[in-house]
Write a protein that holds these residues in place. Structure first.
Motif: not given
Length: 747
Positions: A202, A219, A243, A200, A189, A165, A132, A231, A216
């Motif tokens: 998190v 994206l 994710v 999608i 991801f 992810s 991240c 994300a 998010p």
């Protein structure tokens, strides 16, 4: 004022600051020195207080009377670097930097913020991956620990979700801060399947595996030098982040005046709430689970009782937080595909009818003429022809009038589960769309189109199977060996629909079978496959430890992969085969069993009572070994008789053919293990093998035994009397063979 005008600053400082911080506004990093300078300039101005105050009052009057003159004076004072007393009283010296920089208090508080990219070591990956990127104050980033915890992926993802992810854990150091301010986190991801029903999100999971979801902010985009799917979220909590791709949630707020709404995820699905459906404003949450036609086809192939089911609508999840009942019926429209055979059958019957009708008509006319029925009245002939045509056309109209029916099935609660709602009439609106009136709250519902009537219990069973199978994926286990080094293997757990692509990718990497991929079997998102090796082959992930159980967690949009090294357990095993043989056993472990063993690791005896989902046969080629012959078999002695006998055995081994040696071995009292050891010792030299056999036989005899007489007797039995006579002659006359003259000189 430029930065170069400020004393104590230089271009080198500015460049270093930019490289270090990477944040806007860092060029004014020497503001405290500027404040001290301003304070030094303001000291002499305070001596003439009265004059300054009178001048200030006069300037205010002049400002009221003639603003133009005031502006000119203020411009002149600015050029001279002086301020009026009014301005000095109103402006705090601590705010001087803000006046020059133009930054707010919030920007000043974020002057030490920076972005840091966290790399983590991911299992079965040769290089570290980006876990991240976090934008936060420097003190937070220096005390933040990021780890990849993909082993917990089975516990953080639900059946209706798909992990896209890495699973990352965030925590502070022991001596670090305890409170996390709102920071920006960007998680990379990879989602291969999105579609209109998926979204999608998190997912944040705490220590008790209680989860919450964050939407998010974006994206797609860039993160440093990387471009792809990221994300981005704003969060102020720590925990386990992942994710996931899940069903899209749509919220409907129904006022008292009613609402007519098409879902944004699928405009074919609509709800019409008439006026006064509820006594007050109500909020509903909707999710739509599509049902793949392949799932229905597979069920119909397995169970004949579902053969009459033509198609199904999507499975609608409806959450109604309010306890208010429905005052009026709600009109629902859902897509439900029509019978694909209806139109095709209709076209075929129409074409067949035109052809067959003409044929029957000509045949009938010919039949009547041949039978000399021309004397019948014309009307009677027409009536007969109509009956014949009707009889020939009746089976062709069967496809045009299929006895189809539409049934609504709903799930009210766990106590009632799925039930057939006979009182609700489902109608065809137009091709592929059906409509019905809903007058009660249902947690889930779907519509089934069937070509003939089916039992209520069977319909309920069908929907339960469909709901369960939507969370299942057919998967295969692939175990391939490296072509150049067969001791290296990779193990993959892939969905069946991606099997060909996975095999092609492995071949490009230099891996191939056998063994062939396993038969396909069902897996839910997050379930595990435990891999154990048996037989004469073991595996290791570190090159040292063997006998362990290896785990592959299944995720439909990720590719679990194991890189292992295999070797034989017993180098003398599988003696009758040119390969070492073993088996890889794969056991399926459900998420319920995984959840029960969170604290303690799962042991093999917890699941080995069940049959493995697949068995993969492994082979390893045997390496050629250079084995030095033991000195005990080289019977060289100073005794001339022993030396002569050993030389005769060596000569005889060169005279015997392979068939003669095989027949001779039958008369020699030797164990089977001895013969196998001799084959391993001399795998490619037949003469040395025969010589070793004769040496072992000679060594096991008693000293008093007449060895030449025994051996000549055996040679006569196998049909080599010539060798027996030659051996007796050489022994009696002490004649050494030519190839052993060196032995005679040694003696």
């Amino acid at each position: 004022m430029d930065l170069e005008d400020i004393p104590g600053n230089s271009e080198e400082d500015v460049t270093a600051s930019i490289k270090l911080e990477k944040i806007p506004g860092e060029r004014l990093g020497k503001i405290p020195d500027l404040e001290k300078q301003m304070e030094r300039k303001e000291v002499p101005k305070q001596t003439g207080n009265g004059k300054r105050r009178r001048k200030a009052k006069r300037s205010r009057k002049e400002r009221d009377v003639n603003p133009k003159e005031k502006s000119n004076e203020s411009g002149q004072s600015n050029r001279e670097g002086e301020f009026g007393s009014t301005e000095l009283e109103d402006i705090d010296p601590t705010n001087t930097a803000k006046l020059f920089s133009g930054r707010s208090e919030e920007e000043e508080s974020q002057s030490d913020w920076m972005t840091k990219e966290f790399l983590v070591e991911v299992k079965d990956s040769s290089e570290p991956e980006v876990a991240c990127c976090i934008t936060a104050p420097r003190a937070i980033l220096e005390n933040l620990v990021i780890r990849a915890v993909n082993d917990l992926s089975s516990l953080v993802v639900d059946d209706a979700e798909e992990l896209v992810s890495n699973v990352i854990s965030t925590e502070f150091l022991q001596n670090g801060p305890t409170i996390l301010p709102p920071v920006t986190m960007v998680i990379p991801f990879n989602s291969r399947y999105r579609g209109m029903y998926k979204d999608i999100m998190v997912k944040v999971t705490d220590m008790n595996f209680q989860s919450s979801y964050l939407t998010p902010v974006s994206l797609e985009g860039h993160q440093g030098n990387h471009k792809g799917s990221f994300a981005e979220i704003k969060t102020s909590q720590l925990g386990t982040f992942s994710v996931v791709s899940g069903l899209k949630l749509e919220t409907l707020t129904i006022p008292r005046e009613g609402l007519s709404r098409k879902l944004s995820m699928d405009p074919r699905i609509s709800f019409d709430f008439p006026l006064s459906t509820f006594d007050s404003c109500v909020t509903m949450h909707l999710k739509v689970q599509p049902i793949e036609p392949s799932i229905l086809s597979l069920l119909k192939m397995k169970q004949d009782m579902y053969h009459s089911v033509v198609s199904t609508s999507p499975l609608v999840h409806l959450q109604h937080p309010s306890a208010q009942p429905f005052n009026k019926s709600v009109t629902v429209i859902l897509p439900c595909p029509p019978n694909p055979e209806k139109k095709r059958d209709g076209d075929e019957t129409d074409h067949g009818r035109a052809t067959s009708a003409s044929i029957h008509r000509r045949a009938s006319v010919h039949h009547f003429r041949s039978k000399a029925y021309n004397n019948l009245p014309l009307q009677a002939v027409r009536n007969i022809l109509k009956k014949l045509m009707a009889m020939s056309a009746s089976p062709r109209k069967q496809g045009e009038h299929l006895n189809e029916s539409l049934k609504l099935l709903g799930y009210r609660s766990k106590e009632e589960e799925w039930t057939l709602l006979d009182e609700v009439t489902v109608r065809n609106v137009r091709s592929g769309l059906v409509s019905f009136e809903l007058n009660e709250h249902l947690e889930r519902f779907t519509v089934i189109r069937q070509s003939s009537a089916m039992d209520k219990a069977h319909l309920a069973h069908l929907v339960r199977h469909l709901e369960e199978d939507t969370h299942n994926t057919m998967a295969n286990v692939v175990l391939y060996q490296n072509k150049e080094d067969p001791y290296k293997i990779v193990v993959l757990l892939v969905p069946s629909k991606e099997l060909n692509l996975a095999l092609q990718s492995l071949r490009e990497e230099g891996y191939s079978g056998p063994p062939e991929p396993s038969p396909q079997f069902r897996l839910k998102e997050g379930e595990q496959v435990h891999l154990r090796f048996s037989g004469n082959i073991s595996a290791s992930d570190d090159g040292v430890t063997t006998g362990k159980t290896y785990t592959l967690s299944f995720h439909a949009q990720r590719k679990p992969r194991l890189a292992l090294q295999i070797k034989e357990v017993d180098e003398y095993g599988n003696y009758s085969s040119p390969h070492f043989k073993g088996t890889a056993l794969c056991y399926k472990v459900s998420k319920e069993v995984i959840a029960k063993n969170v604290v303690q690791p799962l042991l093999p005896q917890d699941y080995q009572h069940q049959d493995p989902v697949c068995k993969l046969a492994l082979t390893l080629p045997k390496k050629d070994k250079i084995i030095s012959r033991p000195q005990s078999t080289k019977r060289i002695s100073r005794d001339s008789s022993e030396a002569l006998w050993d030389s005769l055995l060596h000569w005889l081994s060169g005279e015997l053919s392979e068939d003669n040696a095989s027949s001779l071995v039958l008369f020699l009292p030797l164990h089977r293990s001895t013969l196998q050891f001799i084959k391993l010792k001399c795998p490619d030299n037949r003469t040395e093998q025969i010589y070793e056999v004769l040496c072992f036989w000679n060594r096991n005899l008693r000293r008093s035994a007449d060895k030449p007489q025994l051996l000549t007797r055996y040679l006569c039995k196998i049909g080599r009397s010539d060798l027996a006579e030659d051996l007796r002659f050489r022994w009696e006359n002490k004649v050494f063979p030519r190839n052993t003259l060196w032995l005679q000189s040694y003696i």
